[in-house]
Design an enzyme around this catalytic site. Structure first.
Site, PDB file in Angstrom:
ATOM      1  N   GLU A 165       1.172  -1.222   0.231  1.00 29.96           N
ATOM      2  CA  GLU A 165       0.140   0.381   0.335  1.00 29.96           C
ATOM      3  C   GLU A 165       1.149   1.336  -0.337  1.00 29.96           C
ATOM      4  OE1 GLU A 165      -2.710   2.622   3.212  1.00 29.96           O
ATOM      5  OE2 GLU A 165      -2.187  -0.095   3.318  1.00 29.96           O
TER       6      GLU A 165
ATOM      7  N   ASP B  82       0.806   3.946  -2.957  1.00 34.06           N
ATOM      8  CA  ASP B  82       0.607   5.112  -2.879  1.00 34.06           C
ATOM      9  C   ASP B  82       1.659   6.444  -3.511  1.00 34.06           C
ATOM     10  OD1 ASP B  82      -1.102   7.104  -1.069  1.00 34.06           O
ATOM     11  OD2 ASP B  82       1.172   7.657  -0.168  1.00 34.06           O
TER      12      ASP B  82
ATOM     13  N   ASP C 286      -7.160   1.492   0.962  1.00 32.86           N
ATOM     14  CA  ASP C 286      -5.419   0.755   1.098  1.00 32.86           C
ATOM     15  C   ASP C 286      -4.780  -0.658   0.104  1.00 32.86           C
ATOM     16  OD1 ASP C 286      -6.028   2.968   3.281  1.00 32.86           O
ATOM     17  OD2 ASP C 286      -5.415   1.626   4.289  1.00 32.86           O
TER      18      ASP C 286
ATOM     19  N   GLU D  18      -4.280   0.729  -3.486  1.00 26.72           N
ATOM     20  CA  GLU D  18      -3.281   1.032  -3.924  1.00 26.72           C
ATOM     21  C   GLU D  18      -1.975   0.070  -3.832  1.00 26.72           C
ATOM     22  OE1 GLU D  18      -3.421   5.551  -2.142  1.00 26.72           O
ATOM     23  OE2 GLU D  18      -2.837   4.015  -0.580  1.00 26.72           O
TER      24      GLU D  18
END
Length: 226
Positions: free
Chosen positions: A41, A45, A114, A117
């Site tokens: 994640e 991101d 989440d 990502e």
């Protein structure tokens, strides 16, 4: 995990993992296993932010940094990612611990966001930056076509504040009414009291700030600004 479910997810994603263990890790919440998706994640991101920033830079050569930042924030914020997760039917693929399953974690916006990502991070490790960039741009094609610079891209709290100030009304107040979960995976519930609305507006999020933004967005909808 059911291979039929996994294959269906990969078709929706538009990508088939060579290393299936990366896909499984991306779908694993920390409540289910010590080998969870938080590192993926983190990576995803950063990649998502770069890809969207570059796409906006290329699409809007005359737009200033402030507007581009606001457009990027709109495109990568949690509720946009959660919406995308629902489009992929991620809820049926998540690997959650018993507590999260019982509390409905498979539909929680923060977990869906989440996981999107984490999937981006997994695709990057499974392939390369060019492949993951093409995939992200494919996922975002309609959203990139629809977005435009302007006040609409300001975050909800700012827009709500400006709306109230423009009408000489008191600023909204935000109150934390509930915090659920462990320190590493909390969900905040906020009540936002706004002049002109008879009842507090409720927002939830994985941090106080995100919950306040969600509440402000709901207030704007109720005030028919959206």
């Amino acid at each position: 995990m059911n291979p039929i479910v996994i294959n269906r997810l990969q078709r929706k994603l538009g990508y088939t993992f060579q290393q299936q263990e990366l896909l499984l890790q991306a779908l694993t919440h920390r409540s289910a296993s010590s080998k969870h998706n938080e590192r993926l994640e983190f990576l995803g991101d950063s990649i998502l932010s770069f890809v969207i920033a570059n796409a906006l830079f290329q699409r809007f050569p005359r737009v200033d940094e402030g507007d581009m930042s606001r457009m990027r924030a709109t495109l990568v914020r949690g509720n946009t990612l959660a919406e995308m997760g629902r489009e992929f039917d991620l809820g049926e693929c998540l690997r959650l611990g018993p507590g999260e399953l019982k509390s409905g974690g498979f539909r929680r916006e923060s977990i869906l966001a989440d996981t999107v990502e984490a999937l981006i991070g997994g695709v990057f490790l499974d392939s390369d930056i060019q492949t993951v960039e093409r995939l992200i741009l494919d996922w975002y094609r309609s959203r990139l076509d629809e977005i435009s610079p302007g006040d609409k891209q300001k975050d909800p709290k700012t827009r709500l504040q400006e709306f109230l100030q423009g009408r000489h009304l008191p600023l909204p107040s935000y109150l934390v009414v509930q915090v659920r979960g462990e320190a590493h995976d909390q969900e905040f519930t906020i009540h936002c009291q706004v002049s002109g609305l008879s009842e507090p507006v409720v927002g939830t999020g994985s941090s106080r700030r995100k919950a306040e933004q969600a509440a402000a967005e709901q207030a704007l909808i109720k005030l028919e600004l959206e």
